[in-house]
Motif scaffolding. Structure first.
Motif, PDB file in Angstrom:
ATOM      1  N   HIS A 106      -8.885   2.808  -3.831  1.00  0.00           N
ATOM      2  CA  HIS A 106      -8.049   1.955  -2.975  1.00  0.00           C
ATOM      3  C   HIS A 106      -7.627   2.693  -1.704  1.00  0.00           C
ATOM      4  O   HIS A 106      -6.580   2.366  -1.129  1.00  0.00           O
ATOM      5  CB  HIS A 106      -6.802   1.502  -3.740  1.00  0.00           C
ATOM      6  CG  HIS A 106      -7.087   0.653  -4.929  1.00  0.00           C
ATOM      7  ND1 HIS A 106      -7.434  -0.685  -4.837  1.00  0.00           N
ATOM      8  CD2 HIS A 106      -7.111   0.949  -6.259  1.00  0.00           C
ATOM      9  CE1 HIS A 106      -7.627  -1.177  -6.042  1.00  0.00           C
ATOM     10  NE2 HIS A 106      -7.442  -0.207  -6.950  1.00  0.00           N
ATOM     11  N   VAL A 109      -6.595   0.715   1.395  1.00  0.00           N
ATOM     12  CA  VAL A 109      -5.285   0.049   1.394  1.00  0.00           C
ATOM     13  C   VAL A 109      -4.279   1.029   0.788  1.00  0.00           C
ATOM     14  O   VAL A 109      -4.267   1.247  -0.435  1.00  0.00           O
ATOM     15  CB  VAL A 109      -5.316  -1.267   0.584  1.00  0.00           C
ATOM     16  CG1 VAL A 109      -3.957  -1.964   0.659  1.00  0.00           C
ATOM     17  CG2 VAL A 109      -6.400  -2.189   1.102  1.00  0.00           C
ATOM     18  N   ALA A 110      -3.482   1.616   1.636  1.00  0.00           N
ATOM     19  CA  ALA A 110      -2.572   2.675   1.178  1.00  0.00           C
ATOM     20  C   ALA A 110      -1.592   2.174   0.117  1.00  0.00           C
ATOM     21  O   ALA A 110      -1.272   2.894  -0.837  1.00  0.00           O
ATOM     22  CB  ALA A 110      -1.808   3.254   2.372  1.00  0.00           C
ATOM     23  N   TYR A 111      -1.131   0.948   0.286  1.00  0.00           N
ATOM     24  CA  TYR A 111      -0.171   0.409  -0.677  1.00  0.00           C
ATOM     25  C   TYR A 111      -0.758   0.355  -2.080  1.00  0.00           C
ATOM     26  O   TYR A 111      -0.132   0.779  -3.058  1.00  0.00           O
ATOM     27  CB  TYR A 111       0.279  -0.982  -0.226  1.00  0.00           C
ATOM     28  CG  TYR A 111       1.156  -1.680  -1.231  1.00  0.00           C
ATOM     29  CD1 TYR A 111       2.496  -1.340  -1.359  1.00  0.00           C
ATOM     30  CD2 TYR A 111       0.630  -2.660  -2.071  1.00  0.00           C
ATOM     31  CE1 TYR A 111       3.302  -1.977  -2.302  1.00  0.00           C
ATOM     32  CE2 TYR A 111       1.430  -3.299  -3.018  1.00  0.00           C
ATOM     33  CZ  TYR A 111       2.766  -2.950  -3.125  1.00  0.00           C
ATOM     34  OH  TYR A 111       3.561  -3.571  -4.067  1.00  0.00           O
ATOM     35  N   LEU A 112      -1.982  -0.162  -2.189  1.00  0.00           N
ATOM     36  CA  LEU A 112      -2.615  -0.254  -3.502  1.00  0.00           C
ATOM     37  C   LEU A 112      -2.895   1.129  -4.078  1.00  0.00           C
ATOM     38  O   LEU A 112      -2.757   1.343  -5.295  1.00  0.00           O
ATOM     39  CB  LEU A 112      -3.912  -1.067  -3.383  1.00  0.00           C
ATOM     40  CG  LEU A 112      -3.752  -2.535  -2.980  1.00  0.00           C
ATOM     41  CD1 LEU A 112      -5.121  -3.206  -2.858  1.00  0.00           C
ATOM     42  CD2 LEU A 112      -2.885  -3.280  -3.992  1.00  0.00           C
ATOM     43  N   VAL A 114      -1.181   3.888  -3.579  1.00  0.00           N
ATOM     44  CA  VAL A 114       0.076   4.475  -4.055  1.00  0.00           C
ATOM     45  C   VAL A 114       0.563   3.777  -5.334  1.00  0.00           C
ATOM     46  O   VAL A 114       0.995   4.425  -6.288  1.00  0.00           O
ATOM     47  CB  VAL A 114       1.148   4.397  -2.950  1.00  0.00           C
ATOM     48  CG1 VAL A 114       2.519   4.813  -3.494  1.00  0.00           C
ATOM     49  CG2 VAL A 114       0.766   5.273  -1.772  1.00  0.00           C
ATOM     50  N   VAL A 115       0.470   2.437  -5.346  1.00  0.00           N
ATOM     51  CA  VAL A 115       0.988   1.692  -6.493  1.00  0.00           C
ATOM     52  C   VAL A 115       0.188   1.999  -7.754  1.00  0.00           C
ATOM     53  O   VAL A 115       0.734   2.383  -8.798  1.00  0.00           O
ATOM     54  CB  VAL A 115       0.974   0.185  -6.194  1.00  0.00           C
ATOM     55  CG1 VAL A 115       1.237  -0.608  -7.482  1.00  0.00           C
ATOM     56  CG2 VAL A 115       2.020  -0.157  -5.153  1.00  0.00           C
TER      57      VAL A 115
END
Length: 356
Positions: A106, A109-112, A114-115
């Motif tokens: 991922h 997409v940094a958010y994905l 990290v999550v």
């Protein structure tokens, strides 16, 4: 009784919450890996996404659960007293692969990233801490784990680090409460410091008794200096020293009348501070020796700049005796031709009512 019951009643709820959190975090990490598996490999365009998810799901589940299973084996072997390095390394490696897959897969997409990566780390951390707590509880229940020490606080550790370390050891060894362990630790450290200083003086005394340094070393090494210091401490006449020191701190007795004041001036005139009791005991009581002290005091007053060692050598007396004469003479107790005991007897004769 109530606090114990409350603690035991809350513990299952806490463990259930840990399992729920772990399941949610592990499921999220698995979903992230399945997502990567659906999008990243070169699948045929005709293959639907749910077929891709079905193919990669077992591998993602194995990666996530593999870390937990390996950690569980490691925990089991550790309860038996083994280090279980192999299981622990395998567990950490498996989880690292899962987290790396989520972060790299991922990365666009940094958010994905990290999550899903954070969920994997979070799930593994919960599992490790939960299993470690259960292992400690099991070991403590079988008596294989030491009891926890009292919490002394940062202020106590900063103010008295040595005392707190000793108190913590005492609390664990003897199951002492917080304040009792601190009191005993302070007492032990004071006694050890005093005994160590006394042992050093004993060693110097023992060495001073031998001119041959080799014999002095043998004597100082053979004796248990700590045991000698402890024996000396046990034999010390504490009340006696308290009486001697307290005698120097007593105020002079009050005078009953003006006649007593005049008699005191005539018989025991004091020009300076009263010498301590140990010096007063050495003032001669016989007239000849007292006259000798008066003569020596007159010589000292005539030449106040004379060196005391030279004066002692010239008159054939010790330096300590010269110091006694100077302190007694400075107080005015050598100004009268009568000895001190004769002046006291004269004072009693002049004041028969007070003497009675």
């Amino acid at each position: 009784m109530n606090s114990t019951h409350t603690t035991h009643s809350r513990r299952p709820a806490v463990e259930h919450a840990a399992w729920i959190f772990y399941a949610i975090a592990a499921l999220g990490s698995t979903i992230g890996q399945i997502w990567v598996g659906v999008q990243t490999p070169p699948w045929p365009d005709t293959l639907d996404w749910w077929w891709r998810a079905l193919f990669v799901a077992p591998f993602a589940i194995v990666i996530d659960l593999g870390g937990a299973v390996a950690a569980a084996f490691a925990d089991w072997r550790q309860r038996l007293g083994e280090a279980a390095y192999g299981w622990r390394i395998l567990s950490a490696t498996t989880v690292t692969v899962g987290v790396t897959t989520n972060i790299v897969g991922h990365a666009d997409v940094a958010y994905l990233a990290v999550v899903f990566g954070g969920l994997g780390v979070f799930a593994y951390a919960i599992w490790l801490m939960h299993s470690a707590a259960r292992r400690r509880d099991a070991l403590r229940a079988t008596g294989k784990l030491a009891d926890t020490a009292p919490v002394y606080g940062l202020t106590q550790w900063w103010r008295e680090p040595a005392v707190t370390r000793r108190a913590r050891s005492l609390a664990l060894a003897q199951r002492l409460p917080l304040h009792r362990s601190l009191d005993i630790a302070r007492q032990q450290l004071r006694e050890e410091k005093r005994r160590s200083a006394l042992a050093a003086h004993v060693e110097k005394l023992i060495r001073s008794r031998h001119d041959d340094p080799v014999r002095a070393d043998i004597a100082a090494t053979t004796l248990d200096l700590d045991a000698v210091a402890a024996a000396l401490t046990a034999q010390a006449d504490v009340p006696g020293w308290a009486r001697v020191i307290g005698a120097d701190l007593l105020p002079p007795p009050p005078l009953d009348s003006a006649a007593d004041l005049d008699a005191e001036r005539d018989t025991v005139a004091v020009a300076g501070p009263m010498p301590p009791a140990d010096v007063l005991r050495r003032v001669p009581q016989d007239q000849a020796s007292y006259d000798r002290w008066r003569q020596l005091w007159a010589d000292l007053k005539a030449d106040p700049d004379t060196e005391l060692p030279e004066f002692a050598q010239r008159h054939g007396i010790s330096l300590r005796q010269v110091q006694w004469i100077r302190r007694t003479g400075a107080s005015g107790l050598l100004d009268s031709p009568l000895t001190l005991i004769d002046r006291i007897a004269q004072l009693a004769a002049n004041n028969p009512v007070s003497a009675s």
